[in-house]
Structures are given as structure tokens and as C-alpha cells.
Design an enzyme around this catalytic site. Sequence first.
Site: not given
Ligand code: 13P
Length: 340
Positions: A46, A136, A178, A220
Site C-alpha cells: 500500500r 472528508k 460527501e 462532494k
Molecule cells: P470514487 O471517485 O472512486 O467514487 O471515489 C471518491 C471517493 O472519495 C469516495 O468516497
Amino acid sequence: MNIDELKSVAEAIVARQKGILAADESNPTIKKRFAPINVESTEENRRRYRELLFTAEGIERHISGVILYDETIRQSSKHGIPFPQVLSERGIIPGIKVDKGAKPLALQPGNKITEGLDGLRDRLAEYKQLGAKFAKWRAVMEIDEQSLPSAYAIRANCHALARYAALCQEAGLVPIVEPEVLMDGAHDIGRCESITSAMLETLFGELDAHGVVFEGILLKPNMVVPGKKCALQVSSQQVAEATIRCLRRYVPTAVPGVVFLSGGQNPEEATDNLNAMNIMRGNCPWQLSFSYGRALQEPVLAAWKGEEKNVTEAQRAFSKRCQLNGLAREGLYNRSMEDS
Ligand code: 13P
């Protein structure tokens, strides 16, 4: 709370031609991403993979911020430089995923709630010390043609997003908020638009009720798209129209930027859709940019396959996706650029 500082970080993240790399896959998620290329998900693999991403040539021209995972923010390059410093030295802002994932919501079959609020104030203080300037939190809404998500699941998730966002601003971190409506399933684009609308309407009510300052957040969201199994798929113009209509109705003008997730769209599709939105944006008050995970990383993983000899090729694939999305963020992309 220093609003000017939050605002300037949020604005720097959505600077012209720039967007976010979401490299914050949890250990179970990165294991899923490594499986098709037969790479074992060890801590060192990773680390090697994230180093490949963070040191790719020229990405700072199109990547303003990177979202890290708890393990990754504590890791270093092979030269012993902590990843947050590797990024900052390139002018890229380090961020951190702080939610603890979505779990089944009690008494609400099929609905989920994102956890991670307990102890969050202390965790945010530590992440700030480690160099993060933004955070986030992802809420996940399962969607079907009739009953999912429930109104209560929308409310509960928006309430959690608002509590998270308030804690971030108190700590001096920009919250990336998000609310993801998933694209799995057979629902049509209209159903996605109505659930996304309900989610955004509830979200901004909750953020306001919690005293969150809109100038110091980034949104987001998902794009408004039909479910992957829907028989009626649509053009990027239709995605752009529905998404912009939805944002115009529910996102306050004070929000500096919208950074879309890719959510399972293939890389070219995600770039196309972002481009169509920026062509059609007219006088939208917010920047329209990207915060992609899979749509930036799929070709990189495919080229890398875990092997040192493939690193340069994989970095080239990554730089290219960053560049094309940087152009799409200005409405300057076209599909023929994929071949160059
Ligand atoms: P994806 O663009 O693969 O959907 O991932 C964005 C993300 O941060 C999801 O939490």
C-alpha cells in the site's frame, strides 16, 4: 474559527485546472482494488502504491489536494519523508478521510448510516498536527426504484455530515461534505435526481442549523446519472443538464466549489461528464471540479500490477488522467485526447 483561512484552503483546492485525488481507500477497499491485479494488500505494498501516485511527474499542475487514509498519513516515502510533507513540498494540500465507514441503520432495512463521530474532535486535532488541512466524510445512500433510501436515512446521514463539518471547522480543517447517492441498481436518471435533490436540500438545512459556514466547505456529490443496470443510459450532456439543474436548486451560492466523486463511472466517462458540465456551467456560482478515486486510479493500477519495472508506465498513466481531468474542469477536453 478562522474563516479566511478555511476559505483560502477551499479556494486553493478548486483552483483553475485543478482537482482532488481521492487516495483514501480503507484497507478493505484497497484490498478489493489490488485483487484484480494480484497484488497482496500488505502495508508495504500500500505504501509503495501511494508513493507511486504522490511522486508522479507534473501532477501538481492538476492535483491541488490528496485525500489520505489514516494509515497513509502516517507513512513515508522510501527516502523517509512523511507523505504529507512529500505532498506539501509539491504544493499539493494533504487531506484525510475521517469517517469510519457506513453500517446498517437500525430498524431501516437496506439503509446505511456513516459512523465515526465519537472521539472525532481529538482525531481531527491529531490529523491537523500530522499536516492535514482538509477532511472528508462520506455518507452512502443505497437507492432503488421505490423505497430506498428512507426519508429518515437521509435525515440521519445529513445530521451526521453536519456534526462532522462543524467539528472540522472548529478544528480549522475544511470539511469536504460527501453525500453519495450510489449508481448501483436499475433506477432511472429521474429517480437519481429526485433522491440527490432531497439529500442536498436536507444537507444544507442541517449544515445551516449546525452553524457551518458555507464559504469554508466543499461539496462532494455524485453526478445525476441513471443506475448502472438501467436500460435507458444517457449522454454526458443529459448528465450535465440534470446535475447542474439539481445543484442550482439546492446548493447555496456561498459554497466555493463542487468536487464530484466518480462513483464507478469509467475514467473516460467521468472526464467526459465533468467536461460537459464545465461547458454548460454558464454563470454557476461554484467551481465544478473533481475528487476522483477510481476514475483517476484504474489505469494506474492496471499498468502497475505491483511491479517495480512498471512504475514509470503507471505514473505516466496517472499524469495523463490528471491532465485530462484538469482540462475537463475547464471544458477543454475531448475524447480524441485519449489517444495521444
Ligand atoms: P470514487 O471517485 O472512486 O467514487 O471515489 C471518491 C471517493 O472519495 C469516495 O468516497
